[in-house]
Design a protein around this motif. Structure first.
Motif, short mmCIF file in Angstrom:
data_model
loop_
_atom_site.label_atom_id
_atom_site.label_comp_id
_atom_site.label_asym_id
_atom_site.label_seq_id
_atom_site.Cartn_x
_atom_site.Cartn_y
_atom_site.Cartn_z
N GLN A 258 0.83 -1.20 0.00
CA GLN A 258 0.00 0.00 0.00
C GLN A 258 0.86 1.26 0.00
O GLN A 258 0.64 2.19 -0.77
N ARG B 36 1.45 3.66 -3.40
CA ARG B 36 1.01 5.05 -3.29
C ARG B 36 2.16 6.00 -3.58
O ARG B 36 1.99 7.01 -4.23
N LEU C 240 1.39 8.47 -6.45
CA LEU C 240 1.08 9.83 -6.03
C LEU C 240 2.30 10.72 -5.99
O LEU C 240 2.21 11.91 -6.29
N TYR D 247 -9.12 10.73 -1.69
CA TYR D 247 -9.37 9.65 -0.75
C TYR D 247 -8.35 9.65 0.39
O TYR D 247 -8.69 9.38 1.53
N GLU D 248 -7.11 10.02 0.08
CA GLU D 248 -6.06 10.01 1.10
C GLU D 248 -6.34 11.05 2.18
O GLU D 248 -6.03 10.84 3.34
N GLN E 234 -8.77 9.57 4.44
CA GLN E 234 -8.14 8.58 5.31
C GLN E 234 -7.42 9.27 6.46
O GLN E 234 -7.47 8.81 7.61
N LEU F 38 -6.52 1.63 6.36
CA LEU F 38 -5.64 2.30 5.41
C LEU F 38 -5.19 1.36 4.31
O LEU F 38 -5.18 1.71 3.14
#
Lengths: 428, 370
Positions: free
Chosen positions: A101, A105, A109, B190-191, B194, B263
């Protein structure tokens, strides 16, 4: 006073920390151009992957991503793709979904990669499917044979690479049915989608009640004596293994210790002879007669033009790392990705790449057909059997293709493509 | 017991972490803590808008770890009980949340209130497990206690594999989580959502912990840690105090694990290995035992270290084989080195060092002291 100072300090440090975090994001730099494609500049295309470079699953698998990178370096040295250089960001997730994860990311990102290529592992990659989908990141050629990647309606951007485990189970069982008729067949599988899907395939061919003893193992328990003991007690003559390399070696070794000598039929992911022989060491002769499957050129087939090409690239761009099935796998992934980029055209976008994959028609090192279409996102659709004889693993018989449903296991007769002269695919 | 105490900051500092009678002029402790939490919350919201999504996600991960490290700090730093099993307690919370969320999803239930419900269930679940372990722990000291908690760290992930019908073995479960509410707009990152969820839950947990530390219970925790016999003579029920400390710390660890599962949108035994338990302990020791701010440094370290080492290995031009070897192993090595250096140079951890620096600075301006 003192306490106030402490508290003030604590708050100040928290703020400092958060501001640092904010500051870090500021220096990310402006993205080039207004409507630019993430990861694509005039001179460069950046893609990323997650791999277990360390940890329990790293044996063998840790060589895949460096091999892909070596192939990209080779392409770059030959002028790149449409004049752009390929950059491959490899992130270690230690086969831990929580790490996956984080690193995926970071790739998407922060590093703004164009696509995720060949992310490895069923449990690890399952966790990032939704994230990649909602960010519209192409999720190409996942390194696992789980059927989860083949859900075009749910995950339009995700495509597999490996033949799925059910296809593989069917092909292994087909061999048993044709050549080992009447013998007692047993099954040992990993206790997840890998083992379960494979067993489904085996039973599709042999019939639901035909597998005499079914056992499972978990990678956290390195004792398979109970399972192998059960096979011996039941008098199994053929054992189908849906195991990762470490557990193939363990099963073969344990069986030898128990004085049990069945015919082993081993899944592709756990049947690479070089990897197994290295694990077994002096006991490598136990692998004699083992039947496995594969769908890429055999690494010891030095007459194969693909192997010649990959050996050369391995020497020039991979620091001469030991050459095995994982190296061939990694470079084959790289070759397919370059083909896709070329097919997507010079003004590459994420949509164009996905369209190009769905259009299909790719031919590379693989023996079996790649069947990408709008309705099919699974990878290779077949395999060929290989036997270890005299310490050498080599193919025998025809290549088979089948589907994951009830279709027959039939021969696939098309001859594999030859590599292009300079080792870089040309645009179609 | 003695091993834990050796790692604590010097006595003089401990004495003034809250044992003094409350200064009346400062008003209510609760109000003060509320104000700090409120400020932190506002700051967090501001930061969530200021930084990009990946930093939001990293901060959210820090918040999830902070839950666990704060609880561990209370247990080890304030109560003197050493736990090598907090990773397993996090796993308990994570699996509970996964089972709850899946159950809701299977029944077609949707709504924003489901997640808090699942998180609550996760806390309740870990409290039960924590109470069982805590009762055993209260009878044990030092290495024996470490042994029992170590067993917990090994057994809990193994349970997930044994009962694979429920927990899906090593592959683990996915955790379906609702997208941000539509009222925040269709393109709400979305982060950021979270970070809001984890930040809110963690701040709440910290508020409760901070109040607990300042309360009568906090004082009995410290009394038991410093001298059990003296505490008993003073009328403190030692075993009960230890069980309470363990349960409190388990509850926060469970919440931390649950947040981590939310998460990662998945749980698997591999994510809660023994290494995680050891990392948590190392993190609170490096951060500074016995203070919640120390737990914050520890949590930051857990997230930042792998990231930093990755950037470091990227800067160096290494042969593929060496780079690959370093990539995963370097964070471990650096973590170990940091631990050794911190233990030698600053036994009070990062936070101890900072407050020492702060005091030194203050001493330079005597005129400004009231």
């Amino acid at each position: 006073m003192h306490r106030k100072a402490q508290r003030g300090l604590a708050i100040a440090s928290t703020i400092a920390l958060l501001i640092t975090a904010a500051g870090c994001s500021g220096d990310d730099g402006p993205s080039s151009g207004g409507a630019s494609v993430p990861g694509v500049t005039d001179t460069e295309i950046t893609v990323g992957t997650h791999m277990p470079l360390t940890g329990p699953a790293s044996a063998g698998y840790s060589k895949i991503a460096p091999a892909t990178k070596a192939y990209f370096d080779y392409v770059n040295a030959n002028g790149g793709v449409h004049g752009r250089k390929l950059t491959y960001k490899i992130m270690d997730d230690g086969y831990n979904p929580a790490n996956t994860q984080q690193v995926v990311r970071q790739l998407v990102l922060q590093d703004k990669v164009f696509a995720i290529l060949n992310g490895l592992g069923t449990p690890t990659h399952t966790g990032v499917l939704d994230f990649l989908k909602s960010n519209r990141v192409p999720d190409l050629f996942v390194a696992s044979g789980s059927r989860s990647w083949d859900q075009p309606d749910k995950y339009p951007g995700t495509f597999g690479f490996n033949p799925d485990y059910t296809i593989e189970g069917k092909i292994l069982a087909n061999y048993a049915k044709a050549n080992l008729a009447g013998q007692k067949v047993c099954f040992l599988g990993q206790d997840d989608d890998f083992g379960r899907d494979s067993l489904v395939g085996v039973e599709k061919v042999l019939g639901a009640g035909a597998v005499a003893v079914k056992q499972t193992y978990v990678t956290s328990n390195t004792n398979v004596a109970p399972q192998i003991g059960a096979f011996k007690a039941a008098g199994c003559q053929v054992v189908v293994l849906a195991t990762v390399p470490g557990f193939t070696a363990l099963s073969v070794g344990t069986a030898a210790r128990l004085g049990f000598k069945p015919q082993w039929l081993v899944s592709n992911v756990g049947s690479d002879y070089q990897t197994l022989a290295k694990q077994l060491g002096a006991a490598a002769p136990l692998l004699e007669g083992m039947v496995g499957t594969n769908y890429l050129p055999m690494e010891n087939d030095t007459a194969n033009p693909w192997i010649q090409l990959f050996t050369k690239i391995n020497k020039e761009h991979n620091g001469g790392a030991p050459f095995d099935g994982n190296t061939v796998y990694g470079m084959s992934v790289g070759y397919l990705f370059v083909q896709v980029l070329l097919a997507a055209g010079k003004d590459v976008t994420r949509e164009k790449v996905l369209d190009a994959v769905q259009k299909g028609g790719f031919q590379g090192p693989g023996l079996a057909p790649l069947r990408f279409s709008a309705k099919d996102h699974s990878g290779y659709g077949g395999q060929r059997l290989a036997r270890v004889s005299g310490g050498v693993q080599s193919y025998f018989g025809p290549t088979y293709e089948t589907d994951e449903a009830d279709g027959p296991v039939k021969e696939y007769t098309a001859t594999p493509a030859a590599p292009p002269a300079n080792g870089v695919p040309t645009g179609s | 017991m003695s091993a834990t105490r050796a790692a604590l900051p010097p006595k003089r500092q401990l004495a003034d972490t809250g044992d003094r009678p409350v200064d009346r002029r400062r008003g209510s402790t609760l109000l003060r803590h509320l104000a700090v939490v409120l400020a932190a919350g506002l700051l967090l919201v501001a930061v969530s808008y200021a930084v990009e999504p990946f930093r939001n996600f990293q901060l959210a991960t820090v918040a999830a770890y902070l839950c666990a490290t704060a609880g561990l700090t209370v247990l080890t730093g304030l109560n003197g009980q050493l736990s090598l099993g907090h990773g397993a307690l996090m796993a308990t919370g994570a699996y509970t949340v996964a089972l709850c969320q899946n159950a809701f999803a299977d029944r077609g239930m949707t709504g924003g209130w489901l997640l808090p419900l699942s998180l609550g269930a996760a806390i309740v679940g870990t409290v039960v497990v924590g109470a069982v372990v805590g009762v055993a722990a209260a009878r044990l000291r030092g290495p024996y206690l470490a042994g029992v908690t170590l067993a917990v760290a090994v057994v809990v992930p193994a349970l997930a594999v044994t009962f694979d019908g429920v927990f899906n073995g090593e592959q683990g479960l996915s955790v379906p989580v609702e997208p941000p509410p539509m009222s925040l707009g269709p393109y709400f990152p979305y982060e950021r959502w979270q970070l809001w969820i984890t930040g809110a839950a963690t701040l709440l947990a910290l508020l409760l912990l901070a109040n607990l530390i300042r309360s009568r219970y906090g004082r009995t925790f410290r009394a038991v840690r410093d001298d059990e016999v003296a505490a008993r003579l003073a009328g403190i029920h030692v075993a009960r105090t230890q069980v309470i400390a363990f349960v409190v710390s388990a509850a926060t660890a469970g919440l931390g694990g649950a947040l981590l599962a939310v998460l990662a949108q998945s749980v698997s035994p591999g994510a809660f290995s023994l290494t995680l338990s050891l990392f948590l302990l190392m993190a609170v020791v490096i951060g500074g035992l016995g203070r919640l701010t120390g737990a914050l440094w520890g949590a930051v370290l857990l997230v930042a270290l792998p990231d930093l080492t990755h950037s470091a290995t990227e800067l160096l031009t290494l042969s593929p084989a060496v780079a690959q070897r370093l990539e995963g192993n370097l964070p471990l090595a650096i973590f170990g080195l940091t631990l050794i250096v911190v233990m030698i140079a600053a036994p009070g951890g990062v936070q101890g060092l900072l407050s020492r620096l702060g005091r030194a600075l203050l001493a330079r301006w005597p005129a400004r002291r009231s």
